[in-house]
Motif scaffolding. Structure first.
Motif, short mmCIF file in Angstrom:
data_model
loop_
_atom_site.label_atom_id
_atom_site.label_comp_id
_atom_site.label_asym_id
_atom_site.label_seq_id
_atom_site.Cartn_x
_atom_site.Cartn_y
_atom_site.Cartn_z
N ALA A 85 0.90 -1.10 -0.26
CA ALA A 85 -0.04 -0.11 -0.32
C ALA A 85 0.74 1.13 -0.10
CB ALA A 85 -1.05 -0.25 1.01
N HIS A 86 2.11 1.20 0.71
CA HIS A 86 2.66 2.09 0.43
C HIS A 86 3.64 2.22 -0.48
CE1 HIS A 86 2.95 1.52 5.10
NE2 HIS A 86 2.82 2.96 5.52
N GLU A 93 -11.55 5.36 -2.79
CA GLU A 93 -11.63 4.87 -1.85
C GLU A 93 -10.00 5.16 -1.52
OE1 GLU A 93 -13.40 2.65 1.75
OE2 GLU A 93 -14.59 3.40 -0.17
N LYS A 94 -9.07 5.34 -1.88
CA LYS A 94 -8.01 5.72 -1.44
C LYS A 94 -7.70 7.24 -1.64
CE LYS A 94 -5.62 0.55 -2.33
NZ LYS A 94 -5.12 0.01 -3.35
N GLY A 95 -8.31 7.61 -2.74
CA GLY A 95 -7.91 9.04 -3.37
C GLY A 95 -8.94 9.86 -1.15
N ARG A 96 -8.36 9.23 0.01
CA ARG A 96 -9.06 10.31 0.60
C ARG A 96 -7.88 10.58 1.30
NH1 ARG A 96 -12.40 7.71 3.92
NH2 ARG A 96 -11.72 6.00 3.27
N TYR A 140 -6.72 8.26 4.47
CA TYR A 140 -6.58 7.09 4.28
C TYR A 140 -4.41 7.17 4.54
CZ TYR A 140 -4.44 3.60 0.74
OH TYR A 140 -3.69 2.49 0.51
N LEU A 141 -4.60 7.88 3.45
CA LEU A 141 -2.61 8.20 3.06
C LEU A 141 -2.18 8.53 4.71
CD1 LEU A 141 -3.48 10.66 0.45
CD2 LEU A 141 -2.13 8.66 0.45
N MET A 142 -2.67 9.30 5.77
CA MET A 142 -2.96 9.24 7.31
C MET A 142 -2.22 8.16 7.75
SD MET A 142 -2.60 12.98 8.21
CE MET A 142 -3.85 13.89 9.10
N SER A 143 -2.83 7.28 6.97
CA SER A 143 -2.39 6.36 7.93
C SER A 143 -1.40 5.43 7.59
CB SER A 143 -3.70 4.89 8.01
OG SER A 143 -4.29 4.63 5.97
N LEU A 145 6.29 13.51 4.25
CA LEU A 145 6.82 11.95 4.80
C LEU A 145 6.77 11.52 3.25
CD1 LEU A 145 7.12 11.33 7.50
CD2 LEU A 145 5.33 9.94 7.41
N ALA A 146 5.95 11.51 2.25
CA ALA A 146 6.21 10.39 1.30
C ALA A 146 6.95 10.83 0.54
CB ALA A 146 4.28 10.04 0.88
#
Lengths: 130, 115, 100
Positions: free
Chosen positions: C33-34, C68-71, C74-77, C86-87
């Motif tokens: 996922a990362h 679903e992932k474009g939130r 989700y990115l914070m998780s 960070l990314a």
């Protein structure tokens, strides 16, 4: 009526910083609270270089802006990205970039463009000098 | 909320103006401020396809045009007839305005910044 | 190799192994996922020559990997705190400009 001044013209290639100074003086003379802040972007950030030494028989634009800021408590902001790229570094920025020198003149603050947006949304008008 | 127009009129590679104008547009968009772009004069060169600038020329600003939609910057205006390149050889996302619409454009915004 | 804030000084130095190392120093264990986001970020930079802040990143993720992932949640998780920063560190990209 409160204004934000956005200055983008170089202090050497244009008269943007000179004209804006005259405007600011005139506006503040008549309405002491009329300038909310002055934001320097692009080559205009060069105004905040503490090391610049104009010839003695010419206007010292840096000093003029500093005394205006002092007299009227008008904040002077330099866009941090534009300033750092051009070698205008505060003490803390110069540490961050591991540079030994810093060159930011007193009365100027390095801020992100977000500060310009805050000014934009809290004043009636933004006037650009270029 | 104030609506801003960023007007690019400088040559993309002869100074930083276009770059710093686009940077401002991106920041406005990031802060959810509605922003449109318009291009005239030397800045129209930004639209020409197949640009391959060297590091000495500066960053490839043409590439950013396709990215503008990620920032919800959807209106990029030019005046019709001013881009003297055949279509197909220029970026296709622009909206062309006739002379009257172009003249009126600048009064549609609370703020116009020129670079 | 890194600047004081942890961004790669020379973007050409980036390798997937380096990403793993940078991530573990930031106490993140990279999963598929990362990696999906890291590759997307690198593609974004390749395509547009800018490092995205949160909003354009969310939009790009949503476009490519689905709503679903474009939130941001989700990115914070995946990248707690500031996902774009960070990314970008792990993906070997410059610091996103005016990141909020």
């Amino acid at each position: 009526m409160q204004y934000t001044l956005l200055i983008t013209g170089s202090p050497y290639q244009t008269k943007a910083c000179h004209t804006a100074l005259r405007f600011a003086k005139a506006a503040l003379k008549k309405y002491p609270e009329s300038i909310r802040g002055v934001f320097f972007y692009e080559d205009a950030v060069l105004i905040g270089n503490n090391l610049s030494q104009p010839p003695r028989d010419e206007i010292n634009l840096l000093k003029e802006w500093q005394s205006l800021s002092e007299q009227h408590n008008t904040p002077l902001y330099l866009c941090i990205a534009a300033a750092v790229r051009r070698g205008i570094l505060s003490e803390s920025e110069s540490k961050r970039y591991e540079s030994k020198q810093h060159s930011l003149a007193d009365h100027f603050q390095l801020e992100g463009l977000g500060t310009l947006i805050d000014l934009m949304n809290s004043t009636n008008k933004v006037i650009q000098f270029r | 909320m104030t609506h801003t127009l960023i007007h690019l009129s400088s040559s993309p590679y002869s100074s930083l103006s276009c770059k710093e104008g686009l940077d401002l547009a991106l920041v406005l968009a990031t802060f959810e401020q509605p922003v449109d772009l318009c291009l005239s004069g030397a800045a129209l060169a930004l639209l020409v396809s197949n640009q391959a600038p060297l590091p000495e020329h500066g960053k490839n600003l043409h590439k950013l045009l396709d990215g503008l939609e990620m920032y919800d910057i959807e209106n990029i205006y030019i005046e019709a007839g001013k881009l003297e390149i055949e279509s197909g050889k220029a970026w296709s996302g622009v909206t062309e305005l006739d002379k009257a619409q172009w003249a009126k454009l600048f009064s549609n915004y609370q703020q116009v910044f020129r670079f | 190799m890194l600047d004081e804030e942890g961004y790669l000084l020379n973007l050409d130095d980036w390798t997937p192994e380096l990403a793993n190392q940078l991530a573990s120093e930031l106490e993140i264990e990279l999963t598929d996922a990362h990696w999906e986001i890291i590759h997307l970020l690198r593609d974004f930079y390749q395509a547009f020559e800018v490092s995205p802040a949160m909003r354009p990143l969310v939009k790009a993720v949503s476009k490519k990997l689905g709503a679903e992932k474009g939130r941001s949640i989700y990115l914070m998780s995946l990248f707690p705190g500031s996902p774009p920063k960070l990314a970008a560190k792990i993906a070997g990209l410059p610091k996103p400009a005016n990141c909020i």
